[in-house]
Design an enzyme around this catalytic site. Structure first.
Site, PDB file in Angstrom:
ATOM      1  N   ARG A 209       0.689  -1.301  -0.027  1.00  0.00           N
ATOM      2  CA  ARG A 209      -0.135   0.137   0.080  1.00  0.00           C
ATOM      3  C   ARG A 209       0.920   1.202  -0.056  1.00  0.00           C
ATOM      4  O   ARG A 209       1.808   1.281   0.924  1.00  0.00           O
ATOM      5  CB  ARG A 209      -1.059   0.100   1.250  1.00  0.00           C
ATOM      6  CG  ARG A 209      -1.748  -1.104   1.049  1.00  0.00           C
ATOM      7  CD  ARG A 209      -2.598  -1.073   2.559  1.00  0.00           C
ATOM      8  NE  ARG A 209      -3.289  -2.321   2.846  1.00  0.00           N
ATOM      9  CZ  ARG A 209      -4.041  -2.401   3.979  1.00  0.00           C
ATOM     10  NH1 ARG A 209      -4.195  -1.655   5.053  1.00  0.00           N
ATOM     11  NH2 ARG A 209      -4.878  -3.769   4.134  1.00  0.00           N
TER      12      ARG A 209
ATOM     13  N   ASP B 268       0.993   5.679   0.435  1.00  0.00           N
ATOM     14  CA  ASP B 268       0.196   6.623   1.081  1.00  0.00           C
ATOM     15  C   ASP B 268      -0.329   7.544   0.409  1.00  0.00           C
ATOM     16  O   ASP B 268       0.023   7.644  -0.961  1.00  0.00           O
ATOM     17  CB  ASP B 268       1.414   7.131   2.350  1.00  0.00           C
ATOM     18  CG  ASP B 268       0.461   7.978   3.574  1.00  0.00           C
ATOM     19  OD1 ASP B 268      -0.503   7.545   3.751  1.00  0.00           O
ATOM     20  OD2 ASP B 268       1.209   8.543   3.783  1.00  0.00           O
TER      21      ASP B 268
ATOM     22  N   TYR C  17      11.886   1.857  -3.658  1.00  0.00           N
ATOM     23  CA  TYR C  17      11.214   3.053  -3.698  1.00  0.00           C
ATOM     24  C   TYR C  17      12.316   4.031  -4.377  1.00  0.00           C
ATOM     25  O   TYR C  17      13.752   3.940  -4.198  1.00  0.00           O
ATOM     26  CB  TYR C  17      10.783   3.637  -2.412  1.00  0.00           C
ATOM     27  CG  TYR C  17       9.387   3.018  -2.129  1.00  0.00           C
ATOM     28  CD1 TYR C  17       8.229   3.927  -2.250  1.00  0.00           C
ATOM     29  CD2 TYR C  17       9.290   1.905  -1.433  1.00  0.00           C
ATOM     30  CE1 TYR C  17       6.990   3.218  -1.853  1.00  0.00           C
ATOM     31  CE2 TYR C  17       8.237   1.454  -1.106  1.00  0.00           C
ATOM     32  CZ  TYR C  17       6.917   2.068  -1.371  1.00  0.00           C
ATOM     33  OH  TYR C  17       5.645   1.548  -0.780  1.00  0.00           O
TER      34      TYR C  17
ATOM     35  N   ARG D 160       9.573   8.480   3.923  1.00  0.00           N
ATOM     36  CA  ARG D 160       9.777   9.953   3.973  1.00  0.00           C
ATOM     37  C   ARG D 160      10.307  10.514   5.021  1.00  0.00           C
ATOM     38  O   ARG D 160      10.842  11.672   5.204  1.00  0.00           O
ATOM     39  CB  ARG D 160       8.401  10.363   3.820  1.00  0.00           C
ATOM     40  CG  ARG D 160       7.766  10.342   2.451  1.00  0.00           C
ATOM     41  CD  ARG D 160       6.306  10.223   2.472  1.00  0.00           C
ATOM     42  NE  ARG D 160       5.841  11.615   2.847  1.00  0.00           N
ATOM     43  CZ  ARG D 160       4.588  11.675   3.335  1.00  0.00           C
ATOM     44  NH1 ARG D 160       3.534  10.723   3.349  1.00  0.00           N
ATOM     45  NH2 ARG D 160       4.393  12.861   3.708  1.00  0.00           N
TER      46      ARG D 160
END
Length: 314
Positions: free
Chosen positions: A63, A65, A123, A210
């Site tokens: 998932r 964000d 990522y 992040r």
């Protein structure tokens, strides 16, 4: 996999199907379907249902964000009606908004699972490091007007490689039962005005990447030394750590599986970084119990009981 090939329109695909999906997450609450806001999962399931003429539920590799993008989100579903490869790809795309697209579809054995068979997730975080604010890249890169030392950021990030307790980098509302994660690698490189943070691991905590990026930018600005990330990790306390970087710079670029599944290989995104030329599956995965377990090989230690939560997963 060639980027240009004809899609079969004669033979209906049977059994479980897996899809590669790309999306701009700017307008969505994230991947997960919610009742009160638009989601990528909701849009995809609606489009699939129109092609299949029946409700369809999809399962994703991880998932993302709110506001986070993806160039290789892997999903699987059990089709309620037979359709050809071309019908699934073109038909679904015709019913999707312009910020979501299916890249390919493939039949797989019934024991494939997009989440539980994934060996790693990757990522890329993109920072546009220049004095003036971005225009064309404003939705898919984070702007930093202060000069960043990418080499110092890279050195600081190496303290995170391996298996650690990442409590200092998880969101306050993260509901994962454990903060332990295995980072396979994290690299920071400058390409002209672009500073790219490339990270791969078995899974990620809510806001973990992040929060790491926020701390690395502090190092890049020269406000902290290269031991900053190591010191934060040792604290195991999110309240003593750094800021959370904006979602717009984060891209889910790969979910890796055993080669036996035969999933298509494709260039890693986002297209803004196409000049790097790397494709999925080109790097070796670490020799660790979780990878061996999900490949169906014997391991010397107990296998994990459940799959860890993903970036952005509540």
């Amino acid at each position: 996999m060639t980027l240009f090939r004809l899609l079969d329109d004669r033979h209906p695909l049977t059994g479980r199907l897996v899809m590669g999906v790309e999306y701009d997450g700017s307008a969505y609450c994230g991947w997960q379907r919610l009742k009160h806001a638009a989601s990528v999962q909701g849009e995809l399931e609606t489009a699939l249902a129109r092609v299949a003429s029946h409700p369809v539920t999809v399962h994703a590799s991880g998932r993302t964000d709110s506001g986070v993008h993806a160039t290789r989100q892997i999903v699987h579903f059990d089709p309620p009606a037979p359709r050809s490869e071309k019908a699934w790809v073109f038909g679904v795309n015709a019913n999707l908004p312009r910020d979501i697209a299916v890249r390919w579809v493939k039949a797989v054995p019934d024991d494939f699972h997009a989440r539980f068979k994934a060996l790693a997730r990757r990522y890329r975080y993109v920072i546009l490091n220049q004095p003036s604010r971005p225009v064309l890249e404003r939705a898919n890169a984070t702007w930093c007007r202060d000069p960043l030392d990418a080499d110092a950021m890279h050195l600081a990030a190496q303290a995170l490689v391996g298996e650690h307790d990442f409590s200092s980098f998880r969101a306050a509302g993260c509901q994962s039962k454990t903060a332990w994660r295995h980072l396979h690698f994290i690299e920071v490189h400058r390409h002209g005005p672009l500073v790219v943070i490339d990270v791969q691991g078995n899974a990620f905590l809510h806001h973990m990447i992040r929060n790491i990026v926020g701390a690395l930018v502090t190092v890049g600005r020269g406000e902290q030394g290269i031991d900053y990330l190591a010191r934060l990790m040792a604290l195991r306390d999110r309240t003593l750590a750094d800021v959370t970087a904006p979602a717009c710079g984060l891209h889910f670029v790969d979910s890796l599986y055993d080669e036996a599944w035969g999933l298509p290989r494709e260039p890693l995104g986002p297209n803004l970084l196409a000049f790097l030329g790397e494709w999925t599956g080109e790097r070796e995965l670490p020799d660790c119990p979780m990878v061996e377990f999900r490949r169906g090989r014997p391991v010397a230690v107990a296998a994990p009981v459940e799959s860890p939560l993903e970036e952005g997963e509540p």
